[in-house]
Design an enzyme around this catalytic site. Structure first.
Site, short mmCIF file in Angstrom:
data_model
loop_
_atom_site.label_atom_id
_atom_site.label_comp_id
_atom_site.label_asym_id
_atom_site.label_seq_id
_atom_site.Cartn_x
_atom_site.Cartn_y
_atom_site.Cartn_z
N HIS A 6 71.36 13.28 72.64
CA HIS A 6 71.58 12.05 72.80
C HIS A 6 70.36 11.16 73.66
CE1 HIS A 6 75.17 12.66 70.76
NE2 HIS A 6 75.72 13.42 71.57
N ASP A 66 75.23 20.23 66.06
CA ASP A 66 76.20 19.80 66.91
C ASP A 66 77.28 19.07 66.21
OD1 ASP A 66 76.45 19.47 70.09
OD2 ASP A 66 77.09 17.82 69.30
N HIS A 126 78.36 15.97 67.19
CA HIS A 126 77.88 14.57 67.12
C HIS A 126 76.40 14.34 66.56
CE1 HIS A 126 80.85 15.54 70.42
NE2 HIS A 126 81.39 14.19 69.95
N ASP A 167 80.67 22.65 69.25
CA ASP A 167 81.67 21.81 69.52
C ASP A 167 82.31 21.28 68.13
OD1 ASP A 167 79.19 20.42 69.13
OD2 ASP A 167 79.65 18.74 70.64
#
Length: 458
Positions: A204, A285, A287, A374
């Site tokens: 990110h 991931d 996200h 995740d």
């Protein structure tokens, strides 16, 4: 061997390198944050246990735990940032061979990814915390000591903080990723692939830290790609941010400090230019890696592929970071948004339909996995039941697919970097599944071996 018996000419099978760094645990976060040092303990403990318990895995796995002296680390920090502008001037260090290696091999990749202004901001924040800690008297009251961890943090945004050792931890994470790349790109080393177990995570973190807000992200990303194509340049060193953060809550760094995947990709292209001309980053991931996409859209020698959760905008549902929300399959960019509740079968079908063909067309010389666990059922911090419903077996299956693609396209060169994943039980199971697939070891055989050990112990 008896006289006259033929000698074997087969080379021993190559290993999977598991690499981590002790300094990665020094980055402190809020006590309530899911991104904690214990994440490394969960993963490394699981893999060490696997190596001890399963002979088939033990012979193919090598674990390296790097330690870097404080002086070398300070020199690396000095090379990345202008300490003359810091609140407290640090002493200059002698240029040893090790420091020279760090400056020559690691720093150029870090500076190619992030702006000097952002690196300066990180360093300044950490030095300010060091100065504050030095001013605190040793005889501080007990309640002050109890609150020290929370007090000695500085906010970069609403969810991302730094402690005094955060820059050290982030640089050591980047250093470990670059070592993993070196191990897989050197044909004389005995490694087929590698898994860097590091933190803080990175996908990110954009060029200047936080990316632009989701409402402007797609337009800015397209503009950056167009400029790179018009310039016919492989990449440009980071000098200016792509655009200012718009100040909304979704414009944050998601616990990330330095973009490890982008740094590893640029390191490969800079230091292994003879064999590495194109790199694919595959983000699994939960996200979307908005920071990674922002960075590499300006690089014509890097492809970014992401499979990630997305909110239901028709019902007003938002899911962090709310970028990459539309299916996109371009020459160097593949975004596959997946709705809440996506099963393992649907995930793997999406990978086979969109990611695999695009990766084959791009034909990378190295594949880097941004490996977040995740997406496993029961791991997402904000959704106790899990946002996507992947099983550990699904992580083994997608890793095996990527390993096969690496064998097909880039002589097996595959580097995995730990991103998200927060709860102990899913991390334990998914890390084992991921590494078993990197080893080329059958997941069912691993489960059967574990079951046999349990029955033998009864």
């Amino acid at each position: 061997m008896a006289d006259g018996a033929p000698h074997s000419t087969e080379a021993p099978p190559k290993k999977t390198l598991i690499i981590t760094h002790d300094h990665c645990a020094l980055h402190m976060t809020r006590k309530t944050a899911p991104e904690r040092p214990a994440r490394l303990q969960y993963v490394m403990g699981s893999l060490k246990q696997l190596k001890l318990e399963d002979p088939a895995c033990a012979g193919r796995m090598e674990i390296q735990e790097i330690q870097t002296s404080s002086s070398m680390l300070s020199a690396l920090s000095e090379s990345c940032c202008d300490f003359a502008r810091m609140p407290r001037r640090l002493p200059m260090l002698s240029r040893t061979a090790s420091v020279g290696y760090l400056e020559e091999k690691i720093v150029p990749a870090v500076k190619a990814v992030h702006t000097q202004a952002y690196l300066q901001r990180l360093a300044s924040s950490c030095v300010e915390l060091l100065d504050e800690a030095a001013r605190n008297p040793k005889g501080a009251r007990r309640q002050q000591v109890a609150k020290a961890q929370e007090k000695n943090l500085k906010e970069l945004d609403s969810d991302t903080v730094v402690s005094a050792s955060s820059l050290s931890a982030a640089l050591c994470a980047a250093l470990s990723c670059c070592h993993a790349v070196d191990a897989c790109c050197d044909p004389y080393l005995p490694y087929a692939n590698a898994f860097a177990v590091i933190r803080p995570p990175g996908h990110h973190a954009g060029t200047n830290g936080p990316t632009v807000g989701h409402d402007r992200f797609a337009a800015v990303s397209e503009e950056r790609a167009a400029k790179a194509k018009a310039a016919s340049a492989a990449f440009a060193f980071a000098s200016q941010p792509v655009g200012p953060c718009d100040g909304t809550a979704d414009c944050s760094q998601g616990f990330c400090l330095l973009n490890n995947a982008a740094i590893a990709a640029r390191h490969a292209l800079l230091c292994h230019a003879a064999s590495i001309r194109r790199v694919a980053i595959v983000d699994i991931d939960l996200h979307h890696g908005n920071g990674t996409e922002e960075i590499v859209r300006g690089w014509t020698d890097v492809m970014y592929v992401s499979l990630h959760g997305v909110g239901d905008h028709t019902n007003g549902q938002w899911f962090y970071p709310d970028t990459g929300t539309v299916l996109q399959v371009d020459e160097r960019l593949v975004n596959v948004p997946l709705p809440r509740g996506t099963t393992s079968d649907a995930y793997l079908q999406a990978f086979d339909t969109h990611a695999s063909p695009a990766l084959r067309r791009f034909a990378p010389d190295l594949i880097i996995i941004s490996c977040g666990f995740d997406a496993c059922a029961g791991d997402s911090p904000a959704h106790p039941e899990g946002y996507l419903q992947l099983t550990p077996r699904a992580y083994a299956d997608v890793t095996r697919r990527l390993r096969d693609l690496a064998d097909e396209c880039c002589q097996g060169r595959l580097v995995s970097l730990f991103e998200g994943g927060y709860r102990q039980r899913p991390l334990h199971a998914c890390a084992r599944a991921h590494v078993c697939a990197l080893l080329g070891y059958d997941y069912d055989a691993m489960l059967a071996s574990a079951q046999a050990r349990l029955e033998a112990e009864r």
